[in-house]
Design a protein around this motif. Sequence first.
Motif, PDB file in Angstrom:
ATOM      1  N   MET A   1      41.037  -9.178  48.447  1.00  0.00           N
ATOM      2  CA  MET A   1      40.907  -8.030  49.314  1.00  0.00           C
ATOM      3  C   MET A   1      42.290  -7.488  49.643  1.00  0.00           C
ATOM      4  O   MET A   1      43.225  -8.238  49.844  1.00  0.00           O
ATOM      5  N   ASP A   2      42.305  -6.236  49.741  1.00  0.00           N
ATOM      6  CA  ASP A   2      43.601  -5.622  50.002  1.00  0.00           C
ATOM      7  C   ASP A   2      43.862  -5.500  51.489  1.00  0.00           C
ATOM      8  O   ASP A   2      43.008  -5.752  52.320  1.00  0.00           O
ATOM      9  N   ALA A   3      45.010  -5.095  51.845  1.00  0.00           N
ATOM     10  CA  ALA A   3      45.461  -5.021  53.236  1.00  0.00           C
ATOM     11  C   ALA A   3      44.654  -4.013  54.049  1.00  0.00           C
ATOM     12  O   ALA A   3      44.399  -4.210  55.233  1.00  0.00           O
ATOM     13  N   MET A   4      44.227  -2.947  53.426  1.00  0.00           N
ATOM     14  CA  MET A   4      43.472  -1.922  54.126  1.00  0.00           C
ATOM     15  C   MET A   4      42.106  -2.479  54.558  1.00  0.00           C
ATOM     16  O   MET A   4      41.643  -2.214  55.666  1.00  0.00           O
TER      17      MET A   4
ATOM     18  N   GLY B   1      42.681  -4.790  57.431  1.00  0.00           N
ATOM     19  CA  GLY B   1      43.011  -3.989  58.613  1.00  0.00           C
ATOM     20  C   GLY B   1      41.759  -3.402  59.246  1.00  0.00           C
ATOM     21  O   GLY B   1      41.603  -3.378  60.471  1.00  0.00           O
ATOM     22  N   PHE B   2      40.847  -2.913  58.371  1.00  0.00           N
ATOM     23  CA  PHE B   2      39.592  -2.346  58.851  1.00  0.00           C
ATOM     24  C   PHE B   2      38.744  -3.421  59.532  1.00  0.00           C
ATOM     25  O   PHE B   2      38.194  -3.202  60.613  1.00  0.00           O
ATOM     26  N   ILE B   3      38.625  -4.596  58.899  1.00  0.00           N
ATOM     27  CA  ILE B   3      37.861  -5.711  59.459  1.00  0.00           C
ATOM     28  C   ILE B   3      38.484  -6.138  60.793  1.00  0.00           C
ATOM     29  O   ILE B   3      37.779  -6.378  61.785  1.00  0.00           O
TER      30      ILE B   3
ATOM     31  N   GLY C   1      38.304  -6.437  66.617  1.00  0.00           N
ATOM     32  CA  GLY C   1      39.030  -6.148  67.862  1.00  0.00           C
ATOM     33  C   GLY C   1      38.228  -5.224  68.768  1.00  0.00           C
ATOM     34  O   GLY C   1      38.150  -5.445  69.986  1.00  0.00           O
ATOM     35  N   ALA C   2      37.616  -4.191  68.172  1.00  0.00           N
ATOM     36  CA  ALA C   2      36.816  -3.254  68.958  1.00  0.00           C
ATOM     37  C   ALA C   2      35.593  -3.969  69.535  1.00  0.00           C
ATOM     38  O   ALA C   2      35.247  -3.783  70.717  1.00  0.00           O
ATOM     39  N   ALA C   3      34.930  -4.790  68.728  1.00  0.00           N
ATOM     40  CA  ALA C   3      33.755  -5.528  69.195  1.00  0.00           C
ATOM     41  C   ALA C   3      34.134  -6.486  70.324  1.00  0.00           C
ATOM     42  O   ALA C   3      33.417  -6.593  71.332  1.00  0.00           O
ATOM     43  N   THR C   4      35.246  -7.163  70.171  1.00  0.00           N
ATOM     44  CA  THR C   4      35.719  -8.077  71.205  1.00  0.00           C
ATOM     45  C   THR C   4      36.045  -7.313  72.485  1.00  0.00           C
ATOM     46  O   THR C   4      35.689  -7.745  73.592  1.00  0.00           O
ATOM     47  N   SER C   5      36.689  -6.188  72.346  1.00  0.00           N
ATOM     48  CA  SER C   5      37.045  -5.370  73.502  1.00  0.00           C
ATOM     49  C   SER C   5      35.784  -4.862  74.218  1.00  0.00           C
ATOM     50  O   SER C   5      35.700  -4.900  75.443  1.00  0.00           O
TER      51      SER C   5
END
Length: 164
Positions: free
Chosen positions: A1-4, A7-9, A14-18
Motif C-alpha cells: 500500500m502506498d502512503a496516500m 494517510g487516508f486510513i 483519527g476522525a472516528a476516534t475524535s
Amino acid sequence: MDAMTWGFIGTIIGAATSISTTSITNWNTFRITENAKVQDREERARGFQRETLLELQVEIRKYILACSRAYRSSMKIYDLTCEWQEYIPENLDEKLFELNSKTSILIQRVANDALRSKLTELQTAAINCNRSKNECEARAHYVTYSGIYESVHEKLGQELRNLY
C-alpha cells in the motif's frame, strides 16, 4: 500500500476516534447535568417538606391548644348547668376556624402518607370533640386526640430529623 492509502486510513481512524471521544464526553456531560438537576429537585422537595413540617408543628400545637380550650369551656358550662351545650366563645370560635383551615392546608402538603393519615385522624378527633352531642362523647374524643397528638408530635420530629 502506498502512503496516500495509509494517510487516508489514518485520517478515517483519527476522525472516528475524535467523533467517539466527543460523543462520550457529551454523553457524560449530559448525565452529570441530569444528575445535578435531579439532586437540585430533590433538595428543593426536602426543603419544602422541612418548611412545611416546621410550620405544621407550630400550627398543630396552636390548633390542639384552641380545641382543648373549647372543650374546657363546654365542660365548665356542663359543670354549672349539668346540661351539655356546644359552647365555644366567639373569639375562640373564629380562631378555631382559622387554625383548622391552616392545619388542613399544611396537612395536605405532607409527603409521608402515614404521617398525613395520622394528622388527619388527629384533626378529625379534635373536630368531633368540639361537635359532640354529649359530655361522654366529648370526653372520649378529647382523650383520643390527646393520645394521637403525642404520637403525631413524635412522628413529626422524626420526619424532620430524616430530612436533615
